[in-house]
Design an enzyme around this catalytic site. Structure first.
Site, short mmCIF file in Angstrom:
data_model
loop_
_atom_site.label_atom_id
_atom_site.label_comp_id
_atom_site.label_asym_id
_atom_site.label_seq_id
_atom_site.Cartn_x
_atom_site.Cartn_y
_atom_site.Cartn_z
N CYS A 74 -29.21 9.17 -1.11
CA CYS A 74 -28.27 9.23 -2.23
C CYS A 74 -28.51 10.44 -3.13
CB CYS A 74 -28.29 7.94 -3.05
SG CYS A 74 -29.84 7.62 -3.90
N HIS A 93 -25.97 18.41 -16.66
CA HIS A 93 -24.74 17.69 -16.98
C HIS A 93 -23.52 18.47 -16.54
CE1 HIS A 93 -26.88 15.17 -20.28
NE2 HIS A 93 -26.70 14.46 -19.20
#
Length: 529
Positions: free
Chosen positions: A477, A185
């Site tokens: 991606c 994160h």
């Protein structure tokens, strides 16, 4: 000037900055256990601590946007978890005081998550942050948080929670953590903000507060002991380069004009910024995180329509639940190895209604906005899975249907998959993990997870060659798409689009513009060998 000290970590967010280090405060220290005279009052302290932590996170989520808001909301849900509260209250009934009862409950939950390995093991750090905050409240001491030295600084931490990363102010010049991985994160949020960051950098917490350092978010090098003049010169070079890149614009293309579409990875409409040619990865799971129940059809339509209305081209990834994105409302049982279990499209095997509702909502949002919806499924392994997904999406009027290539089996069958779908999108993060049997969060295995590994590039090449033969687009991606050194190689393999964090677009656009397509092809041949 003292001895020059060079620390090596993983650069996860571009930029070069210099400034004084300020270390994150240590977590609260538990005192010796004390006798519990009033168990009811002690239980109230436990409940109050968890409620205070959850309320603080919800407040910060309300003030944040995009990924940060979703992550903070998910953490608030953990603090609100009735099972966690019951376990801590049971500790009080067993004779523990409130701080020790909270510590014991969080420790057991952390051990259970860490034992699952893979992505979830890294998420155990999120529980550490919640534990520190709850124990601090129960002890009556200030909750741990970001330092406020009153001047710009480089933040050093053992690890950094999503709550703290989301709350960083403009006085933080860069992040350096001793732990963490390239897809943590912390890394995701730092890239989203364009904040230079280095993770997995052992030794950074040994630096004294005030030590002047230069942080390179590309190479992962943190240098202490150099003169201010040297550091400022490095920063000035980086600043001038950023200014040069910011002045560029237009679509992605090679020096001789071959187009390579430059797209954005987003979690919601809040992440949309100028600079890309559309959205190559709309991670819809952020809409589902932090929810006690599935978002309604109308909620989903509104969220998708907001993105469709603001971007000319959008590729939507259907719900990628599991592993690092556990969704309580799904009610999926615990797994010994969640990275190899019910994740992505496989959730549909046990809960088909979730995908049906999402596809209906995407199609309705496209109708309302007049957008041409492109939709892809994650974690597809077989031709039958691709065909089944395509049939369900097309039955609802979805314009273009594709699948993610994140499993070597899918790359090896790329030509067959393209007989069923309209496009492929290669997710290099997971594809490298599964190809090399190396946990993508493990900093000691970074060399195996390097997207320039020839074996990984051969899998990408197989997909691109199948796309060229079929006349259908194949994009990338994963993190590799945002690497300017690798972008010409991927273009040379035949990749037609690259989707990345918005902050990466200028450098990738520039890298492509410096090479002809023939030069890109030659770079690709060299990389494959």
């Amino acid at each position: 000037m003292g001895e020059v000290v060079r620390l090596a970590g993983l650069g996860v967010s571009r930029g070069v900055v210099a400034g004084p280090v300020v270390r994150m405060a240590a977590p609260p220290v538990l005192p010796a256990p004390r006798p519990v005279g009033d168990a009811e009052a002690e239980g109230a302290v436990v409940a109050g601590a968890l409620e205070a932590v959850a309320a603080g996170l919800r407040e910060r989520a309300a003030a944040a946007e995009g990924d940060a808001a979703e992550i903070l909301g998910a953490l608030a849900m953990i603090a609100d978890d009735p099972m966690l509260r019951e376990e801590a209250e049971q500790g009080v009934r067993d004779g523990l005081d409130a701080p020790h009862a909270l510590d014991a409950a969080f420790t057991r939950h952390r051990e259970a998550i860490a034992a699952l390995g893979g992505y979830l093991a890294e998420r155990a750090a999120d529980l550490d942050d919640l534990r520190h905050r709850a124990v601090a409240f129960a002890l009556g001491v200030p909750m741990p948080g970001l330092p406020s030295p009153g001047h710009p600084y480089v933040l050093a931490a053992e690890d950094l929670s999503p709550a703290d990363t989301a709350g960083l102010g403009p006085d933080v010049l860069a992040l350096v953590t001793a732990k963490g991985g390239p897809t943590s994160h912390t890394a995701i949020l730092a890239r989203g903000r364009g904040l230079p960051a280095v993770v997995a950098c052992p030794g950074v917490m040994d630096l004294a507060d005030g030590t002047y350092v230069c942080v390179d978010g590309v190479t992962g090098e943190v240098t202490a002991g150099i003169s201010r003049e040297e550091a400022e010169a490095a920063c000035e070079r980086d600043r001038l380069e950023r200014e040069r890149l910011a002045a560029t614009g237009g679509p992605g293309r090679t020096a001789d004009g071959r187009p390579v579409r430059l797209l954005l990875n987003i979690g919601s409409a809040a992440d949309l910024v100028p600079g890309g040619e559309g959205v190559g990865l709309f991670r819809t799971e952020f809409l589902f995180l932090g929810r006690e129940r599935e978002p309604s059809f109308d909620e989903q339509v509104a969220a998708y329509a907001e993105v469709f209305g603001r971007a000319a081209h959008v590729v939507v990834r259907t719900l990628d639940a599991g592993t690092d994105k556990p969704l309580p409302f799904l009610g999926l049982p615990p797994e010994h190895n969640p990275a190899l279990g019910m994740r992505g499209l496989r959730v549909d095997r046990v809960l088909p209604g979730v995908l049906d509702t999402q596809l209906d909502a995407i199609a309705e949002a496209a109708r309302r906005t007049g957008a041409e919806a492109w939709v892809m499924a994650p974690m597809v392994a077989t031709r039958d899975e691709a065909a089944g997904f395509a049939a369900r999406a097309r039955a609802r009027g979805v314009a273009r249907v594709g699948v993610m290539v994140e499993i070597p089996a899918a790359a090896l069958l790329a030509d067959r998959l393209l007989e069923e779908v309209d496009f492929l999108s290669v997710g290099t993060n997971d594809l490298s993990q599964y190809a090399f049997a190396a946990d993508r969060q493990h900093p000691a295995l970074a060399d195996l997870l390097d997207p320039a590994q020839p074996a990984l590039l051969r899998l990408v090449a197989a997909c691109a060659e199948a796309g060229l033969a079929a006349g259908k687009p194949v994009g990338v991606c994963g993190e590799a798409a945002g690497d300017p050194a690798l972008a010409p190689v991927l273009a040379g393999l035949g990749v037609t689009s690259l989707s990345m964090a918005p902050s990466c677009v200028p450098a990738v656009r520039d890298a492509l513009s410096r090479h002809t397509y023939a030069e890109c092809r030659e770079l690709a041949r060299a990389a494959l060998s």
